[in-house]
Design a protein around this motif. Structure first.
Motif, PDB file in Angstrom:
ATOM      1  N   PRO A   1       5.006   6.044  -4.674  1.00  0.00           N
ATOM      2  CA  PRO A   1       5.980   5.312  -5.491  1.00  0.00           C
ATOM      3  C   PRO A   1       7.359   5.965  -5.461  1.00  0.00           C
ATOM      4  O   PRO A   1       7.482   7.183  -5.486  1.00  0.00           O
ATOM      5  CB  PRO A   1       5.380   5.359  -6.899  1.00  0.00           C
ATOM      6  N   GLY A   2       8.364   5.109  -5.357  1.00  0.00           N
ATOM      7  CA  GLY A   2       9.740   5.582  -5.374  1.00  0.00           C
ATOM      8  C   GLY A   2      10.237   6.105  -4.037  1.00  0.00           C
ATOM      9  O   GLY A   2      11.405   6.446  -3.907  1.00  0.00           O
ATOM     10  N   LYS A   3       9.400   6.152  -3.027  1.00  0.00           N
ATOM     11  CA  LYS A   3       9.811   6.636  -1.707  1.00  0.00           C
ATOM     12  C   LYS A   3      10.225   5.458  -0.837  1.00  0.00           C
ATOM     13  O   LYS A   3       9.701   4.355  -0.954  1.00  0.00           O
ATOM     14  CB  LYS A   3       8.675   7.398  -1.000  1.00  0.00           C
TER      15      LYS A   3
ATOM     16  N   ALA B   1       3.547   8.292   7.411  1.00  0.00           N
ATOM     17  CA  ALA B   1       2.329   7.571   7.031  1.00  0.00           C
ATOM     18  C   ALA B   1       2.105   6.473   8.065  1.00  0.00           C
ATOM     19  O   ALA B   1       3.026   5.725   8.382  1.00  0.00           O
ATOM     20  CB  ALA B   1       2.468   6.976   5.637  1.00  0.00           C
ATOM     21  N   VAL B   2       0.888   6.399   8.600  1.00  0.00           N
ATOM     22  CA  VAL B   2       0.565   5.430   9.646  1.00  0.00           C
ATOM     23  C   VAL B   2      -0.470   4.447   9.105  1.00  0.00           C
ATOM     24  O   VAL B   2      -1.532   4.853   8.627  1.00  0.00           O
ATOM     25  CB  VAL B   2       0.006   6.144  10.901  1.00  0.00           C
ATOM     26  N   TYR B   3      -0.138   3.152   9.200  1.00  0.00           N
ATOM     27  CA  TYR B   3      -1.000   2.087   8.681  1.00  0.00           C
ATOM     28  C   TYR B   3      -1.348   1.095   9.787  1.00  0.00           C
ATOM     29  O   TYR B   3      -0.556   0.883  10.707  1.00  0.00           O
ATOM     30  CB  TYR B   3      -0.279   1.305   7.575  1.00  0.00           C
ATOM     31  N   ASP B   4      -2.512   0.441   9.635  1.00  0.00           N
ATOM     32  CA  ASP B   4      -2.802  -0.683  10.509  1.00  0.00           C
ATOM     33  C   ASP B   4      -2.163  -1.923   9.899  1.00  0.00           C
ATOM     34  O   ASP B   4      -1.547  -1.860   8.823  1.00  0.00           O
ATOM     35  CB  ASP B   4      -4.309  -0.849  10.760  1.00  0.00           C
ATOM     36  N   ASN B   5      -2.307  -3.070  10.558  1.00  0.00           N
ATOM     37  CA  ASN B   5      -1.628  -4.276  10.074  1.00  0.00           C
ATOM     38  C   ASN B   5      -2.227  -4.847   8.796  1.00  0.00           C
ATOM     39  O   ASN B   5      -1.663  -5.745   8.191  1.00  0.00           O
ATOM     40  CB  ASN B   5      -1.576  -5.348  11.164  1.00  0.00           C
ATOM     41  N   LEU B   6      -3.373  -4.304   8.346  1.00  0.00           N
ATOM     42  CA  LEU B   6      -3.970  -4.743   7.078  1.00  0.00           C
ATOM     43  C   LEU B   6      -3.590  -3.827   5.913  1.00  0.00           C
ATOM     44  O   LEU B   6      -4.075  -4.015   4.798  1.00  0.00           O
ATOM     45  CB  LEU B   6      -5.499  -4.807   7.213  1.00  0.00           C
TER      46      LEU B   6
ATOM     47  N   THR C   1       0.826  -1.205   0.000  1.00  0.00           N
ATOM     48  CA  THR C   1       0.000   0.000   0.000  1.00  0.00           C
ATOM     49  C   THR C   1       0.862   1.257   0.000  1.00  0.00           C
ATOM     50  O   THR C   1       0.582   2.207  -0.729  1.00  0.00           O
ATOM     51  CB  THR C   1      -0.942   0.013   1.223  1.00  0.00           C
ATOM     52  N   PHE C   2       1.930   1.248   0.806  1.00  0.00           N
ATOM     53  CA  PHE C   2       2.826   2.408   0.853  1.00  0.00           C
ATOM     54  C   PHE C   2       3.436   2.665  -0.521  1.00  0.00           C
ATOM     55  O   PHE C   2       3.444   3.801  -1.002  1.00  0.00           O
ATOM     56  CB  PHE C   2       3.925   2.203   1.903  1.00  0.00           C
ATOM     57  N   GLN C   3       3.963   1.636  -1.168  1.00  0.00           N
ATOM     58  CA  GLN C   3       4.582   1.810  -2.484  1.00  0.00           C
ATOM     59  C   GLN C   3       3.575   2.259  -3.534  1.00  0.00           C
ATOM     60  O   GLN C   3       3.912   3.012  -4.446  1.00  0.00           O
ATOM     61  CB  GLN C   3       5.277   0.521  -2.925  1.00  0.00           C
TER      62      GLN C   3
END
Length: 157
Positions: free
Chosen positions: A43-45, A77-82, A37-39
């Motif tokens: 992208p590229g970060k 950026a903060v994500y949950d485990n999903l 999801t992050f990529q």
């Protein structure tokens, strides 16, 4: 005597090695869903990831990825485990704060007390502003609402 020093050195180094995994801000590798999801979103970060426990009983896991959106701006950026984005925080200059927040800061804090300023957008698309200030040797996050109204001050360690 040399053997005693050698044994003490060995014991001391083993204690140091044992301490390696106890840091709460230890750099981690996030799950594949989070990385994907992050990529896709950035992208590229490349992010440096940390694991945080949140919730009423610290029972929810969050993966925080710190990265640079450009040469001067750091973001989080903060994500949950999903892999669901829970919040996005990015640095901003003082003049990008709402006027009401700027007036509050000017009235209550000297300009050299301000350490960092960020805009935060959560997963419900709610925007807040966080201003890190230092006062009497303590660090606080001042939180302002979307219009610049003072919301809360949270002491940080």
């Amino acid at each position: 005597m040399k053997n005693v020093l050698l044994v003490l050195l060995f014991l001391y180094s083993s204690f140091l090695i044992g301490q390696n995994g106890t840091s709460p801000d230890k750099v981690v590798t996030p799950p594949e869903k989070v990385s994907f999801t992050f990529q896709k979103e950035y992208p590229g970060k490349t992010a440096v990831w940390a694991l945080k426990y949140v919730g009423d009983d610290d029972d929810e896991i969050r993966y925080e990825g710190k990265f640079r959106t450009n040469e001067k701006t750091e973001s989080l950026a903060v994500y949950d485990n999903l892999g669901v984005l829970k919040a996005f925080e990015t640095q901003i200059p003082l003049n990008k704060l709402p006027q009401k927040a700027q007036a509050y800061l000017k009235k209550n804090y000297p300009s050299n007390a301000i350490r960092e300023i960020a805009v935060v957008v959560d997963d419900k698309n709610k925007t807040t502003y966080e201003v890190g200030v230092q006062k009497k040797g303590r660090f606080y996050d001042l939180v302002f609402d979307q219009n610049g109204g003072f919301d809360v001050a949270v002491e940080k360690d």
